[in-house]
Motif scaffolding. Structure first.
Motif, PDB file in Angstrom:
ATOM      1  N   HIS B 154     -52.041 -15.619  -8.580  1.00 16.32           N
ATOM      2  CA  HIS B 154     -52.698 -14.406  -8.132  1.00 16.32           C
ATOM      3  C   HIS B 154     -51.833 -13.594  -7.175  1.00 16.32           C
ATOM      4  CE1 HIS B 154     -56.132 -17.062  -9.322  1.00 16.32           C
ATOM      5  NE2 HIS B 154     -56.430 -15.970  -9.984  1.00 16.32           N
ATOM      6  N   LEU B 155     -50.731 -14.179  -6.736  1.00  9.72           N
ATOM      7  CA  LEU B 155     -49.804 -13.429  -5.887  1.00  9.72           C
ATOM      8  C   LEU B 155     -48.728 -12.737  -6.714  1.00  9.72           C
ATOM      9  CD1 LEU B 155     -49.453 -16.046  -3.023  1.00  9.72           C
ATOM     10  CD2 LEU B 155     -50.344 -13.732  -2.775  1.00  9.72           C
ATOM     11  N   LEU B 156     -48.816 -12.873  -8.041  1.00 10.40           N
ATOM     12  CA  LEU B 156     -47.799 -12.293  -8.906  1.00 10.40           C
ATOM     13  C   LEU B 156     -48.449 -11.365  -9.934  1.00 10.40           C
ATOM     14  CD1 LEU B 156     -45.645 -15.483  -9.591  1.00 10.40           C
ATOM     15  CD2 LEU B 156     -45.112 -13.596  -8.051  1.00 10.40           C
ATOM     16  N   PRO B 157     -47.650 -10.509 -10.550  1.00  8.97           N
ATOM     17  CA  PRO B 157     -48.197  -9.651 -11.612  1.00  8.97           C
ATOM     18  C   PRO B 157     -48.679 -10.493 -12.795  1.00  8.97           C
ATOM     19  CG  PRO B 157     -45.918  -9.043 -11.065  1.00  8.97           C
ATOM     20  CD  PRO B 157     -46.241 -10.237 -10.255  1.00  8.97           C
ATOM     21  N   ASP B 158     -49.306  -9.839 -13.746  1.00 13.45           N
ATOM     22  CA  ASP B 158     -49.854 -10.536 -14.910  1.00 13.45           C
ATOM     23  C   ASP B 158     -48.827 -11.424 -15.591  1.00 13.45           C
ATOM     24  OD1 ASP B 158     -52.314  -9.549 -14.625  1.00 13.45           O
ATOM     25  OD2 ASP B 158     -52.330  -8.315 -16.433  1.00 13.45           O
ATOM     26  N   GLU B 159     -47.632 -10.886 -15.766  1.00 13.05           N
ATOM     27  CA  GLU B 159     -46.580 -11.663 -16.405  1.00 13.05           C
ATOM     28  C   GLU B 159     -45.483 -11.939 -15.395  1.00 13.05           C
ATOM     29  OE1 GLU B 159     -45.283  -9.820 -20.032  1.00 13.05           O
ATOM     30  OE2 GLU B 159     -47.144 -10.384 -21.043  1.00 13.05           O
ATOM     31  N   PHE B 160     -45.002 -13.169 -15.410  1.00 16.11           N
ATOM     32  CA  PHE B 160     -44.040 -13.572 -14.392  1.00 16.11           C
ATOM     33  C   PHE B 160     -43.189 -14.693 -14.961  1.00 16.11           C
ATOM     34  CE2 PHE B 160     -48.171 -15.533 -14.017  1.00 16.11           C
ATOM     35  CZ  PHE B 160     -47.875 -16.872 -14.124  1.00 16.11           C
ATOM     36  N   THR B 161     -42.054 -14.912 -14.330  1.00 15.71           N
ATOM     37  CA  THR B 161     -41.193 -16.016 -14.758  1.00 15.71           C
ATOM     38  C   THR B 161     -41.517 -17.241 -13.895  1.00 15.71           C
ATOM     39  OG1 THR B 161     -39.422 -15.622 -13.173  1.00 15.71           O
ATOM     40  CG2 THR B 161     -39.382 -14.322 -15.197  1.00 15.71           C
ATOM     41  N   LEU B 162     -41.111 -18.393 -14.410  1.00 18.72           N
ATOM     42  CA  LEU B 162     -41.363 -19.620 -13.660  1.00 18.72           C
ATOM     43  C   LEU B 162     -40.595 -19.625 -12.344  1.00 18.72           C
ATOM     44  CD1 LEU B 162     -41.409 -22.295 -16.501  1.00 18.72           C
ATOM     45  CD2 LEU B 162     -43.310 -21.068 -15.445  1.00 18.72           C
ATOM     46  N   SER B 163     -39.446 -19.030 -12.343  1.00 18.75           N
ATOM     47  CA  SER B 163     -38.692 -18.967 -11.084  1.00 18.75           C
ATOM     48  C   SER B 163     -39.418 -18.115 -10.058  1.00 18.75           C
ATOM     49  CB  SER B 163     -37.289 -18.398 -11.336  1.00 18.75           C
ATOM     50  OG  SER B 163     -36.548 -19.286 -12.127  1.00 18.75           O
ATOM     51  N   GLU B 164     -39.995 -17.012 -10.520  1.00 20.13           N
ATOM     52  CA  GLU B 164     -40.755 -16.171  -9.591  1.00 20.13           C
ATOM     53  C   GLU B 164     -41.940 -16.953  -9.022  1.00 20.13           C
ATOM     54  OE1 GLU B 164     -39.830 -11.878 -11.804  1.00 20.13           O
ATOM     55  OE2 GLU B 164     -41.715 -12.921 -12.157  1.00 20.13           O
ATOM     56  N   LEU B 165     -42.606 -17.712  -9.877  1.00 17.56           N
ATOM     57  CA  LEU B 165     -43.755 -18.485  -9.405  1.00 17.56           C
ATOM     58  C   LEU B 165     -43.310 -19.546  -8.407  1.00 17.56           C
ATOM     59  CD1 LEU B 165     -46.762 -19.034  -9.578  1.00 17.56           C
ATOM     60  CD2 LEU B 165     -46.322 -20.544 -11.514  1.00 17.56           C
ATOM     61  N   GLN B 166     -42.197 -20.197  -8.717  1.00 15.28           N
ATOM     62  CA  GLN B 166     -41.711 -21.216  -7.782  1.00 15.28           C
ATOM     63  C   GLN B 166     -41.350 -20.588  -6.442  1.00 15.28           C
ATOM     64  OE1 GLN B 166     -38.665 -23.803  -9.261  1.00 15.28           O
ATOM     65  NE2 GLN B 166     -38.121 -24.551  -7.231  1.00 15.28           N
ATOM     66  N   THR B 167     -40.700 -19.443  -6.487  1.00 13.71           N
ATOM     67  CA  THR B 167     -40.369 -18.758  -5.234  1.00 13.71           C
ATOM     68  C   THR B 167     -41.632 -18.416  -4.443  1.00 13.71           C
ATOM     69  OG1 THR B 167     -38.388 -17.841  -6.243  1.00 13.71           O
ATOM     70  CG2 THR B 167     -39.196 -16.761  -4.254  1.00 13.71           C
TER      71      THR B 167
END
Lengths: 227, 227
Positions: B154-167
């Motif tokens: 929920h802190l990221l846009p609808d589509e995101f990469t796994l690296s972005e999520l990990q960050t």
DNA sequence: ACAAAAGTGTTGAGAGTACACCCATGC
DNA sequence: GCATGGGTGTACTCTCAACACTTTTGT
């Protein structure tokens, strides 16, 4: 005790789910309402939050007034505030749950309760307002609490045996636990201290009595402390 | 907007900790108060709960009014109600926290806020009322939430990469995570689904884009999902 | 070809789980 | 001495945690 529908702000109450182990069941104290709405219907003990009284203090006051209970484990649960939950008007309630040892029970019929009695949480009677929902929510939270922390003591007297504690957990979690694993986890957590006294009287070998370490970390943040 | 000290019941407000990832930090939206008390002091966005409006609805309304934010993850945090927390009189507040994707930011100065800005949650300015305490409590709850569930999307846009999520997780938890362990846990939890699109543009190999599975169990009750 | 980020498996350690027998007391 | 509940240790399994190299793209 009614109020105008044009009140500018919702009114505020507290409701308390009082948990106690009785007759091998997890029970909760319910009061029979003596006033409308829901006259003669069972409800959670509670009442209005007074001006300049914190919700915590209000919950403690209601515990004392409606059940004569003082100095028990009390934790805020959730705040329920749907406008339609009370037919008299908009009333927001801060829900709490309390854990009381089986000994501390003094039933008192308070001002707007004509009766009070313990009920099994698994099969409660029809409840006023959204209290059935609050009760269900409280049971779930209590289970989480016991799964992840070592807070089950508060359902027992000051001194208790390990078997009594295990039985308490089994009743709340509604699942059988392994005696040796339970005791090992408990020893590792370090929240208990043994006394030098034994509980005899019943059949079989007397059991060593334990008590809660007041200086122990109340939030034993282990992963699932007691499965 | 003041009220008499003889009011029979406390007044009720909501306050919202709005979390967002910006500039590699966990930030929260604060408003600068334009009225007494605490004029020109930073505070959490919030306001009074209207009659016949649930606290949830009030929080959503304040999110829309003060920040133009709609349809975001919003969860009740705790209810704070010490009588002395507001010098004007007894005001009980239901605190919420919201998670918003970095894209959805529209700052709007509302009626009683003369300014609004994002601040690092680690080093906030002095805050009005007990808002510093509420903020601290919210950060702790968010960390628990991310440790035990998979709600970081929920802190990221609808589509995101796994690296972005990990960050995102690393920023919130303030700790470095292992890439392979993180991805394995995530795959096992089954809350993500890969799209067939890639994020290119930057340097290096393009990353596969993922999205949250709407039909996934929101409460992935694993033991410590992401340490 | 090289820089930069994405992606992918294995191994060792520790925690969780299952399980059976002896001990102390009252009758 | 026997019935009743109290108390104790070990082996196996599985999850958690640490760790390094290959792949794909842009320049």
């Amino acid at each position: 005790m009614s109020f105008s529908i044009t009140d500018p702000s919702p009114r505020l109450t507290v409701d308390i789910v009082i948990f106690c182990l009785r007759k091998g069941e997890l029970q909760t104290l319910l009061v029979k309402r003596g006033i409308e709405p829901f006259r003669d219907c069972w409800a959670l003990p509670g009442g209005f939050v007074l001006y300049n009284e914190s919700p915590d203090a209000a919950a403690q006051r209601e515990l004392a007034e409606e059940a004569g209970i003082m100095h028990v484990y009390l934790e805020q649960l959730y705040t329920f505030g749907a406008p339609e939950r009370d037919p008299r008007g908009h009333v927001v309630t801060v829900a709490y749950y309390a854990l009381i040892p089986s000994a501390d029970i003094y039933l008192q019929a308070g001002s707007d309760a004509i009766d009070a009695a313990w009920h099994n949480v698994q099969a409660p009677p029809p409840l006023a307002f959204d209290h059935a929902h609050i009760l269900q929510y409280a049971v779930q939270r209590l289970r989480y609490k016991l799964e992840y922390t070592a807070a089950g003591f508060h359902l027992l007297p000051d001194e208790f045996t390990l078997s009594e504690l295990q039985t308490a957990y089994e009743i709340v979690l509604n699942e059988k636990l392994d005696k040796r694993n339970f005791r090992r986890k408990l020893a590792e957590s370090g929240v208990l201290v043994s006394t030098d006294r034994y509980r005899g009287g019943s059949e079989g070998r007397p059991a060593l009595l334990y008590r809660y370490r007041e200086d122990a970390d109340p939030e034993v943040k282990a992963r699932r402390l007691f499965p």
